[in-house]
Design a protein around this motif. Structure first.
Motif, PDB file in Angstrom:
ATOM      1  N   LEU A 211       0.935  -1.274  -0.013  1.00  0.00           N
ATOM      2  CA  LEU A 211      -0.067  -0.050   0.052  1.00  0.00           C
ATOM      3  C   LEU A 211       0.934   1.240  -0.063  1.00  0.00           C
ATOM      4  CD1 LEU A 211      -2.898  -0.931   2.645  1.00  0.00           C
ATOM      5  CD2 LEU A 211      -2.815  -0.985   0.018  1.00  0.00           C
ATOM      6  N   ASP A 212       0.245   2.286  -0.261  1.00  0.00           N
ATOM      7  CA  ASP A 212       0.906   3.622  -0.230  1.00  0.00           C
ATOM      8  C   ASP A 212       1.906   3.758  -1.150  1.00  0.00           C
ATOM      9  OD1 ASP A 212      -0.785   4.217   2.000  1.00  0.00           O
ATOM     10  OD2 ASP A 212       0.647   3.090   3.210  1.00  0.00           O
TER      11      ASP A 212
ATOM     12  N   PRO B 129       2.717   4.527  -5.442  1.00  0.00           N
ATOM     13  CA  PRO B 129       2.019   4.751  -6.651  1.00  0.00           C
ATOM     14  C   PRO B 129       1.801   3.769  -7.656  1.00  0.00           C
ATOM     15  CG  PRO B 129       3.945   6.325  -6.411  1.00  0.00           C
ATOM     16  CD  PRO B 129       4.083   5.216  -5.372  1.00  0.00           C
ATOM     17  N   ALA B 130       0.997   3.821  -8.326  1.00  0.00           N
ATOM     18  CA  ALA B 130       0.318   2.724  -9.211  1.00  0.00           C
ATOM     19  C   ALA B 130       1.292   2.126 -10.138  1.00  0.00           C
ATOM     20  CB  ALA B 130      -0.783   2.904  -9.807  1.00  0.00           C
TER      21      ALA B 130
ATOM     22  N   ASP C  68      -4.898  -4.373  -6.728  1.00  0.00           N
ATOM     23  CA  ASP C  68      -4.933  -3.065  -7.168  1.00  0.00           C
ATOM     24  C   ASP C  68      -5.412  -2.238  -5.965  1.00  0.00           C
ATOM     25  OD1 ASP C  68      -4.614  -0.567  -8.008  1.00  0.00           O
ATOM     26  OD2 ASP C  68      -5.737  -0.816  -9.897  1.00  0.00           O
TER      27      ASP C  68
ATOM     28  N   GLY D 286      -5.668   0.830  -5.264  1.00  0.00           N
ATOM     29  CA  GLY D 286      -6.565   1.860  -5.671  1.00  0.00           C
ATOM     30  C   GLY D 286      -6.548   2.810  -4.670  1.00  0.00           C
ATOM     31  N   THR D 287      -7.842   3.453  -4.638  1.00  0.00           N
ATOM     32  CA  THR D 287      -8.172   4.642  -3.606  1.00  0.00           C
ATOM     33  C   THR D 287      -9.004   3.985  -2.435  1.00  0.00           C
ATOM     34  OG1 THR D 287     -10.030   5.171  -4.817  1.00  0.00           O
ATOM     35  CG2 THR D 287      -8.112   6.590  -4.971  1.00  0.00           C
ATOM     36  N   ASP D 288      -9.415   2.561  -2.430  1.00  0.00           N
ATOM     37  CA  ASP D 288      -9.929   2.279  -1.236  1.00  0.00           C
ATOM     38  C   ASP D 288      -9.513   0.787  -0.950  1.00  0.00           C
ATOM     39  OD1 ASP D 288     -12.070   0.968   0.244  1.00  0.00           O
ATOM     40  OD2 ASP D 288     -13.677   1.969  -0.733  1.00  0.00           O
ATOM     41  N   ALA D 289      -8.630   0.584  -0.151  1.00  0.00           N
ATOM     42  CA  ALA D 289      -7.870  -0.533   0.072  1.00  0.00           C
ATOM     43  C   ALA D 289      -8.760  -1.644   0.505  1.00  0.00           C
ATOM     44  CB  ALA D 289      -6.786  -0.446   0.939  1.00  0.00           C
TER      45      ALA D 289
END
Length: 256
Positions: A82-83, A85-86, A113, A115-118
């Motif tokens: 997490l944390d 960049p993609a 992925d 994303g913005t909502d782990a």
């Protein structure tokens, strides 16, 4: 015989080789044999891969194995930071794409992925894994004995979750530096998504590839130490069909 919550422990089949290359080739041969066998009797195969430099020789050899219809193989991976960049090259999904996923015509590749909502990503990945049985897991063991990102502080042999968010311990984070993925431990993310220990053990067969002197103590603890989360890899003894591949440096039975 040891047990955890009624599960009887069995010793993995341990195979030792003089070199890392020989180890990787032997593991790839066995994985390929299992793939061919399953593809001969079922419509497709679902398998999980570890993303680590320890797996590189095995993956390279597996790509070269003949007679595998990869168009009937669905791939997953077992953990992700997490944390980051993609497009960060250290992302495990990106590593596996370079190492194998983009080099073979898989039926499907399911990447973690965040994303913005782990939390949503965790639930979605757990659902994808649960859609059908997992046939094969190709994994390793961490310096601290972790399986995937199940470090000792967060590993749970009876985890009710299939996938979860974890905080990485500093031994694990330092390993990422030592493996060359990050320049300093400060660069290594502190959080990750991981398949849990029970989710990994729920697969049909496990092929565990563990080279290098840095893993030697963890291998010894996994095979001979207490069956507990102080060494998460000891849980491999709870699986009925696990093969462990070592090289001369990682095998604690070899004399220094």
């Amino acid at each position: 015989m040891e047990s955890v919550a009624g599960q009887q422990a069995v010793r993995p089949v341990v195979l030792s080789f003089d070199t890392r290359l020989e180890m990787g080739r032997a593991a790839a041969t066995d994985v390929a044999t299992e793939l061919r066998s399953r593809l001969a009797r079922q419509a497709g195969v679902r398998m999980v891969f570890a993303a680590a430099v320890s797996q590189s020789d095995m993956l390279q050899s597996l790509i070269a194995e003949p007679g595998i219809d990869w168009r009937r193989v669905t791939a997953f991976h077992m953990d992700e930071y997490l944390d980051l960049p993609a497009d960060a090259p250290q992302r495990f999904g990106s590593w596996l794409r370079r190492a194998i996923f983009d080099r073979l015509p898989f039926a499907a590749v399911h990447l973690i992925d965040p994303g913005t909502d782990a939390d949503a990503a965790v639930a979605a990945y757990a659902a994808s894994l649960a859609a059908a049985p997992i046939d094969i897991v190709c994994l390793g063991i961490g310096v601290n004995g972790h399986l995937a990102f199940n470090d000792p502080p967060v590993a749970d042999f009876a985890d009710p979750q299939a996938v979860k968010i974890v905080t990485l311990d500093d031994v694990c984070r330092q390993q990422q530096v030592d493996d060359g993925a990050f320049a300093t431990i400060a660069d290594v993310p502190r959080r990750a998504v991981t398949l849990t220990v029970p989710r990994l053990l729920d697969a049909g067969r496990l092929f565990c590839v563990v080279p290098g002197a840095a893993k030697r103590e963890a291998v010894e603890r996994a095979l001979e130490g207490p069956l507990d989360t102080a060494c998460p890899a000891s849980a491999l003894r709870l699986h009925p069909d696990c093969r462990l591949y070592l090289d001369a440096e990682s095998d604690p039975r070899r004399q220094d």
